[in-house]
Design an enzyme around this catalytic site. Sequence first.
Site, PDB file in Angstrom:
ATOM      1  N   LEU A   1      21.518  20.509  30.363  1.00  0.00           N
ATOM      2  CA  LEU A   1      21.009  21.623  29.580  1.00  0.00           C
ATOM      3  C   LEU A   1      22.162  22.590  29.377  1.00  0.00           C
ATOM      4  O   LEU A   1      22.876  22.916  30.337  1.00  0.00           O
ATOM      5  CB  LEU A   1      19.846  22.307  30.308  1.00  0.00           C
ATOM      6  CG  LEU A   1      19.084  23.384  29.531  1.00  0.00           C
ATOM      7  CD1 LEU A   1      18.412  22.781  28.300  1.00  0.00           C
ATOM      8  CD2 LEU A   1      18.037  24.041  30.428  1.00  0.00           C
ATOM      9  N   ASP A   2      22.349  23.039  28.153  1.00  0.00           N
ATOM     10  CA  ASP A   2      23.462  23.926  27.818  1.00  0.00           C
ATOM     11  C   ASP A   2      23.499  25.137  28.747  1.00  0.00           C
ATOM     12  O   ASP A   2      22.452  25.667  29.148  1.00  0.00           O
ATOM     13  CB  ASP A   2      23.309  24.378  26.360  1.00  0.00           C
ATOM     14  CG  ASP A   2      24.474  25.215  25.886  1.00  0.00           C
ATOM     15  OD1 ASP A   2      25.579  24.668  25.752  1.00  0.00           O
ATOM     16  OD2 ASP A   2      24.276  26.427  25.670  1.00  0.00           O
ATOM     17  N   ARG A   3      24.685  25.587  29.087  1.00  0.00           N
ATOM     18  CA  ARG A   3      24.859  26.671  30.052  1.00  0.00           C
ATOM     19  C   ARG A   3      24.098  27.933  29.662  1.00  0.00           C
ATOM     20  O   ARG A   3      23.521  28.623  30.519  1.00  0.00           O
ATOM     21  CB  ARG A   3      26.362  26.988  30.203  1.00  0.00           C
ATOM     22  CG  ARG A   3      26.681  27.996  31.295  1.00  0.00           C
ATOM     23  CD  ARG A   3      28.183  28.224  31.402  1.00  0.00           C
ATOM     24  NE  ARG A   3      28.703  28.961  30.264  1.00  0.00           N
ATOM     25  CZ  ARG A   3      28.713  30.292  30.169  1.00  0.00           C
ATOM     26  NH1 ARG A   3      28.208  31.025  31.141  1.00  0.00           N
ATOM     27  NH2 ARG A   3      29.212  30.894  29.111  1.00  0.00           N
TER      28      ARG A   3
ATOM     29  N   THR B   1      21.412  28.177  27.842  1.00  0.00           N
ATOM     30  CA  THR B   1      19.983  27.936  27.683  1.00  0.00           C
ATOM     31  C   THR B   1      19.301  27.905  29.043  1.00  0.00           C
ATOM     32  O   THR B   1      19.813  27.305  29.985  1.00  0.00           O
ATOM     33  CB  THR B   1      19.743  26.608  26.951  1.00  0.00           C
ATOM     34  OG1 THR B   1      20.434  26.613  25.703  1.00  0.00           O
ATOM     35  CG2 THR B   1      18.262  26.379  26.696  1.00  0.00           C
TER      36      THR B   1
END
Length: 244
Positions: free
Chosen positions: A83-85, A87
């Site tokens: 999961l993107d940092r 997000t």
Amino acid sequence: MDGVVAADEPYAAGRYLWFHRDFAPEPRVPFEIRIVHRDARLLVVDKPHFLATTPRGSHITETAVARLRHGLGLPLLQPAHRLDRLTAGLVLFVVRPEDRGAYQTLFRDRGVRKEYEAVAAYDPAVELPRTVRSRIVKERGVLAAREVPGEPNSETRIELLEHRGGLGRYRLLPATGQTHQLRVHMSGLGLPILHDPVYPVVRADGPEDFGRPLSLLARTLEFTDPFTGASRRFESRLRLSGPV
């Protein structure tokens, strides 16, 4: 034997040694990870904004996997996806390394239904719901991904849930997982996600502003468990802040 090896300790045939470089100090992300579910195979957590999922670049110790391995005493814990940092929301970890491949395959083969929520600009001229398909490329060393002509490699269903005061709350349903896909698609519609530091314009480098998190949340993960055949559904307990 376990423990630190002394500099003058003699060599022993067949012995395994592990080593790592000293970690540079990292600013602590001032938010905690919340456990949503835990069993013998899986750990599902709510990752906060600003915390990377896995070590990368300057983020080593301040990552979800490092915190969880240390805090829960699970040294073999591994993420099944990323999961993107920036997000927040649900991340699924695998407790036993031998189980990781089966869950990674679910994500790779689009066997996981993922639902996101976002607070973003509202424009009544943008007709919703709609499905956005485009070709996204992300060049190494370049912060922002971009849409280019060509065969689509990304797909997102976008639905408006409510709006007020020039902002809307959206449900985002990605069918693919390109880097920054949701952020690129929303910005491409002229509906940039609130507090996005990259889209539509890359902001200048500076210290993290923990009071202005990206308004994007991984809200739901749903899949059929590859080992038990049971239907699994996990929902985030986090909520996006904002005027909507």
